[in-house]
Design an enzyme around this catalytic site. Structure first.
Site, short mmCIF file in Angstrom:
data_model
loop_
_atom_site.label_atom_id
_atom_site.label_comp_id
_atom_site.label_asym_id
_atom_site.label_seq_id
_atom_site.Cartn_x
_atom_site.Cartn_y
_atom_site.Cartn_z
N VAL A 84 13.06 -9.08 54.02
CA VAL A 84 14.42 -9.59 54.24
C VAL A 84 15.02 -10.05 52.91
O VAL A 84 16.21 -9.81 52.65
CB VAL A 84 14.44 -10.73 55.28
CG1 VAL A 84 15.84 -11.32 55.42
CG2 VAL A 84 13.93 -10.24 56.63
N CYS A 85 14.22 -10.67 52.08
CA CYS A 85 14.72 -11.26 50.82
C CYS A 85 15.51 -10.29 49.95
O CYS A 85 16.61 -10.64 49.50
CB CYS A 85 13.57 -11.87 50.03
SG CYS A 85 12.73 -13.22 50.88
N PRO A 86 15.02 -9.07 49.71
CA PRO A 86 15.80 -8.21 48.82
C PRO A 86 17.16 -7.82 49.41
O PRO A 86 18.10 -7.60 48.66
CB PRO A 86 14.91 -6.98 48.60
CG PRO A 86 13.96 -6.98 49.74
CD PRO A 86 13.76 -8.42 50.12
N ILE A 112 19.38 -10.91 48.53
CA ILE A 112 19.53 -11.12 47.09
C ILE A 112 20.41 -10.04 46.49
O ILE A 112 21.32 -10.33 45.70
CB ILE A 112 18.15 -11.18 46.40
CG1 ILE A 112 17.38 -12.42 46.87
CG2 ILE A 112 18.30 -11.18 44.88
CD1 ILE A 112 15.93 -12.44 46.47
#
Length: 180
Positions: A51-53, A56
């Site tokens: 999920v993070c990329p 970001i």
């Protein structure tokens, strides 16, 4: 019991970071305040996840809009600057970040994550917290999400613009609409 943060002075911080030019440096709230900038500080659990990329890179792709609003964006996890750099140097198609337009800071001692109330102590990672801090250092907005859910960049920009009006913004207010 948790203590209220919104409406108070934001905890000051200085962290090692990978800057937008891929060099190692520092980020700190005081510098943004000296430059009369808003700060959008967001925490994420860890590098090389799924999920993070998405969030970001979404923030990075819209960085010009934050810049137009006199805001500096800083991403933070408890990973090291070396891990951040490796992830930035990984292409997006390979679940990396590619080039970013803002710094990723390393809260390796967990101090900043703890002060902002997002540290999961037994895991050593941060929840998805997002904070908007005024140029005077007042914490104006705070959201914390479960780590399974990414944030909405449109909503972050809308809230930033609402805060910058200095007025009362009703439900569903959009930039350009009248305040109360």
């Amino acid at each position: 019991m948790a203590e209220r943060m919104v409406g108070k002075q934001a905890p000051r911080f200085e962290m090692d970071a990978v800057l937008a030019n891929k060099e190692f440096g520092k980020v700190n709230l005081e510098q943004n305040m000296k430059e009369d900038k808003w700060t959008v500080l967001f925490f994420y659990p860890m590098d090389f996840t799924f999920v993070c990329p998405t969030e970001i890179t979404a923030m990075s792709d819209r960085y010009d809009e934050f810049e137009d609003l006199d805001a500096e964006v800083i991403g933070v996890s408890t990973d090291t600057i070396h891990t951040h750099l490796a992830w930035i140097n990984t292409e997006r198609k390979d679940n990396g970040l590619g080039d970013l337009n803002f710094p990723l800071a390393a809260d390796t001692n967990h101090q900043v994550s703890r002060e902002y109330g997002v540290l999961i102590e037994d895991e050593g990672v941060a929840l998805r917290g997002l904070y908007i801090i005024s140029p005077e250092g007042e914490l104006m907005y705070q959201t914390v999400f479960h780590n399974n859910i990414g944030r909405d960049v449109d909503e972050t920009l809308r809230v930033l613009q609402a805060l910058q009006t200095g007025g009362l913004c009703p439900a569903n207010w959009k930039p350009g609409q009248k305040t109360l």
